[in-house]
Design an enzyme around this catalytic site. Structure first.
Site, mmCIF file in Angstrom:
data_model
loop_
_atom_site.group_PDB
_atom_site.id
_atom_site.type_symbol
_atom_site.label_atom_id
_atom_site.label_comp_id
_atom_site.label_asym_id
_atom_site.label_seq_id
_atom_site.Cartn_x
_atom_site.Cartn_y
_atom_site.Cartn_z
ATOM 1 N N ASN A 104 -16.603 -18.957 -38.170
ATOM 2 C CA ASN A 104 -17.367 -17.719 -38.370
ATOM 3 C C ASN A 104 -16.436 -16.721 -39.056
ATOM 4 O O ASN A 104 -15.509 -16.216 -38.436
ATOM 5 C CB ASN A 104 -17.838 -17.201 -36.996
ATOM 6 C CG ASN A 104 -18.408 -15.797 -37.078
ATOM 7 O OD1 ASN A 104 -18.755 -15.311 -38.163
ATOM 8 N ND2 ASN A 104 -18.503 -15.129 -35.937
ATOM 9 N N TRP A 105 -16.699 -16.473 -40.331
ATOM 10 C CA TRP A 105 -15.778 -15.623 -41.101
ATOM 11 C C TRP A 105 -15.995 -14.134 -40.867
ATOM 12 O O TRP A 105 -15.238 -13.307 -41.378
ATOM 13 C CB TRP A 105 -15.911 -15.954 -42.592
ATOM 14 C CG TRP A 105 -15.246 -17.258 -42.964
ATOM 15 C CD1 TRP A 105 -14.483 -18.059 -42.147
ATOM 16 C CD2 TRP A 105 -15.245 -17.887 -44.246
ATOM 17 N NE1 TRP A 105 -14.031 -19.151 -42.844
ATOM 18 C CE2 TRP A 105 -14.477 -19.074 -44.140
ATOM 19 C CE3 TRP A 105 -15.828 -17.574 -45.475
ATOM 20 C CZ2 TRP A 105 -14.273 -19.933 -45.213
ATOM 21 C CZ3 TRP A 105 -15.622 -18.439 -46.551
ATOM 22 C CH2 TRP A 105 -14.843 -19.601 -46.418
ATOM 23 N N LYS A 106 -17.048 -13.772 -40.165
ATOM 24 C CA LYS A 106 -17.323 -12.349 -39.887
ATOM 25 C C LYS A 106 -17.305 -11.561 -41.205
ATOM 26 O O LYS A 106 -17.732 -12.062 -42.233
ATOM 27 C CB LYS A 106 -16.340 -11.815 -38.854
ATOM 28 C CG LYS A 106 -16.277 -12.714 -37.619
ATOM 29 C CD LYS A 106 -15.557 -12.119 -36.465
ATOM 30 C CE LYS A 106 -15.553 -13.120 -35.315
ATOM 31 N NZ LYS A 106 -15.047 -12.592 -34.066
ATOM 32 N N HIS A 120 -24.658 -13.350 -31.733
ATOM 33 C CA HIS A 120 -23.199 -13.283 -31.594
ATOM 34 C C HIS A 120 -22.838 -12.023 -30.809
ATOM 35 O O HIS A 120 -23.522 -10.995 -30.907
ATOM 36 C CB HIS A 120 -22.545 -13.256 -32.984
ATOM 37 C CG HIS A 120 -21.049 -13.343 -32.891
ATOM 38 N ND1 HIS A 120 -20.266 -12.234 -32.705
ATOM 39 C CD2 HIS A 120 -20.219 -14.407 -32.903
ATOM 40 C CE1 HIS A 120 -18.995 -12.622 -32.627
ATOM 41 N NE2 HIS A 120 -18.943 -13.932 -32.743
ATOM 42 N N GLU A 138 -20.776 -9.766 -31.213
ATOM 43 C CA GLU A 138 -20.631 -8.519 -31.996
ATOM 44 C C GLU A 138 -21.997 -7.949 -32.353
ATOM 45 O O GLU A 138 -22.169 -6.726 -32.424
ATOM 46 C CB GLU A 138 -19.766 -8.783 -33.236
ATOM 47 C CG GLU A 138 -18.298 -8.902 -32.833
ATOM 48 C CD GLU A 138 -17.507 -9.929 -33.607
ATOM 49 O OE1 GLU A 138 -17.865 -10.230 -34.757
ATOM 50 O OE2 GLU A 138 -16.528 -10.450 -33.045
ATOM 51 N N GLU A 147 -19.384 -18.080 -25.777
ATOM 52 C CA GLU A 147 -18.273 -17.257 -26.259
ATOM 53 C C GLU A 147 -18.056 -16.100 -25.294
ATOM 54 O O GLU A 147 -18.721 -15.063 -25.402
ATOM 55 C CB GLU A 147 -18.586 -16.710 -27.650
ATOM 56 C CG GLU A 147 -18.763 -17.784 -28.697
ATOM 57 C CD GLU A 147 -18.444 -17.245 -30.083
ATOM 58 O OE1 GLU A 147 -17.550 -17.800 -30.727
ATOM 59 O OE2 GLU A 147 -19.059 -16.256 -30.499
ATOM 60 N N GLY A 156 -11.310 -12.638 -30.255
ATOM 61 C CA GLY A 156 -10.388 -11.824 -31.038
ATOM 62 C C GLY A 156 -9.290 -11.176 -30.212
ATOM 63 O O GLY A 156 -8.593 -10.278 -30.671
ATOM 64 N N SER A 180 -10.919 -17.060 -29.419
ATOM 65 C CA SER A 180 -9.487 -17.287 -29.622
ATOM 66 C C SER A 180 -9.108 -18.771 -29.677
ATOM 67 O O SER A 180 -8.061 -19.174 -29.176
ATOM 68 C CB SER A 180 -8.664 -16.555 -28.557
ATOM 69 O OG SER A 180 -8.841 -15.155 -28.677
ATOM 70 N N GLY A 184 -13.290 -17.944 -34.983
ATOM 71 C CA GLY A 184 -13.313 -16.740 -35.805
ATOM 72 C C GLY A 184 -12.036 -16.650 -36.632
ATOM 73 O O GLY A 184 -11.889 -17.301 -37.673
ATOM 74 N N GLY A 185 -11.074 -15.865 -36.142
ATOM 75 C CA GLY A 185 -9.852 -15.558 -36.896
ATOM 76 C C GLY A 185 -9.164 -16.780 -37.500
ATOM 77 O O GLY A 185 -8.764 -16.760 -38.679
HETATM 78 P P1 PGA Z 1 -12.125 -15.491 -32.529
HETATM 79 O O1 PGA Z 1 -13.710 -15.249 -32.753
HETATM 80 O O2 PGA Z 1 -11.884 -16.975 -32.723
HETATM 81 O O3 PGA Z 1 -11.453 -14.645 -33.569
HETATM 82 O O4 PGA Z 1 -11.826 -15.075 -31.129
HETATM 83 C C1 PGA Z 1 -14.680 -16.163 -32.300
HETATM 84 C C2 PGA Z 1 -16.064 -15.678 -32.660
HETATM 85 O O5 PGA Z 1 -16.320 -14.462 -32.551
HETATM 86 O O6 PGA Z 1 -16.951 -16.463 -33.067
#
Ligand code: PGA
Length: 254
Positions: free
Chosen positions: A8-10, A95, A97, A167, A173, A213, A234-235
């Site tokens: 997930n590149w956000k 998600h 966020e 999640e 993050g 993470s 994500g990251g």
């Molecule tokens: P993260 O994000 O790996 O940076 O913790 C995961 C996500 O929000 O899908």
């Protein structure tokens, strides 16, 4: 089922960076044993779609968010059909966020799942508790309420595919990861309720991903836990090298 590793590149990776990523992303053992799915920003979907082929390591693309209406006066939104046209086959829904930064409710999440299904996109329904909810002992209540709302449209659509992602909000993050046993507990809870909602045969075909993470150093251990059928990253999915290592860490036989 084949392990599913999703990135997930956000709000990162415009078209130029997307092209560069696909030029550099080359996990070893690209034998199709792992399903690799990337959620670029909507503006980069078309560029990504041009590089995803049957031979490449990335097997599928998805959109990070959709509106529940088919079209209309919704400035700034992306419709499910536009995303599909641009190359998406999956849609992230709910998600954390979206839920916690943009105030998306379970009811809106359910509408988005319904729209994804109506458009032929496979919803990836994200659920997860905050640290406060976990400390209050509300893990089960929160996860099941999110799951039940999001799965309701799937129950009503026989044959529709679904992916669920657990999640924990406190792990996204932050560098904090759920332990494999935390993940196994939550995944077991979700799998059990999915079986009640969808029937055990259909539920067994729904991958449950862990996200929060995930890094090259913890991916193998997490994916070895019961019912952790893959990861949502994500990251660490922004860097072709670290994302390759996570793909390589996925078990080859399930
Ligand atoms: P993260 O994000 O790996 O940076 O913790 C995961 C996500 O929000 O899908």
């Amino acid at each position: 089922m084949r392990p599913l590793v999703a990135g997930n590149w956000k709000m990162h990776m415009g078209p130029t960076e997307t092209r560069a990523f696909f030029g550099a992303f080359a996990p070893k053992g690209g034998d199709g044993a792992v399903q690799v799915l990337i959620f670029p920003p909507a503006v980069s979907l078309s560029v990504a779609a041009g590089t995803v082929g049957t031979d490449g390591p990335v097997t599928e693309l998805g959109v990070q968010n959709i509106h529940w209406e088919e079209s209309g006066a919704f400035t700034g939104e992306t419709s499910a059909s536009m995303a599909a046209d641009a190359g998406a086959r999956y849609a992230l829904v709910g998600h954390s966020e979206r839920r916690h930064v943009f105030g998306e409710t379970n009811a809106e999440t359910a509408l988005k799942v319904a729209r994804a299904l109506a458009t032929g996109l496979i919803p990836v329904l994200c659920v997860g508790e905050t640290l406060e909810e976990r400390r209050r002992g509300d893990l089960e209540t929160v996860l099941l309420a999110q799951l039940e709302a999001g799965v309701a449209p799937v129950v009503a659509s026989p044959g529709a595919e679904l992916v669920v992602a657990y999640e924990p909000v406190w792990a996204i993050g932050t560098g904090e990861t759920a332990t494999p046993s935390d993940a196994a507990t939550a995944h077991g809870l979700l799998a059990g309720r999915l079986a009640e909602l969808l029937g055990s045969e259909r539920a067994a075909g729904v991958p449950i991903l862990y996200g929060g993470s995930v890094k090259p150093g913890n991916a193998a251990e997490l994916m070895a836990s019961p019912r952790v059928d893959g990861v949502l990253v994500g990251g660490a999915s922004l860097d072709p090298e670290s994302f390759s290592q996570i793909v390589e860490a996925a078990p080859r036989v399930r």
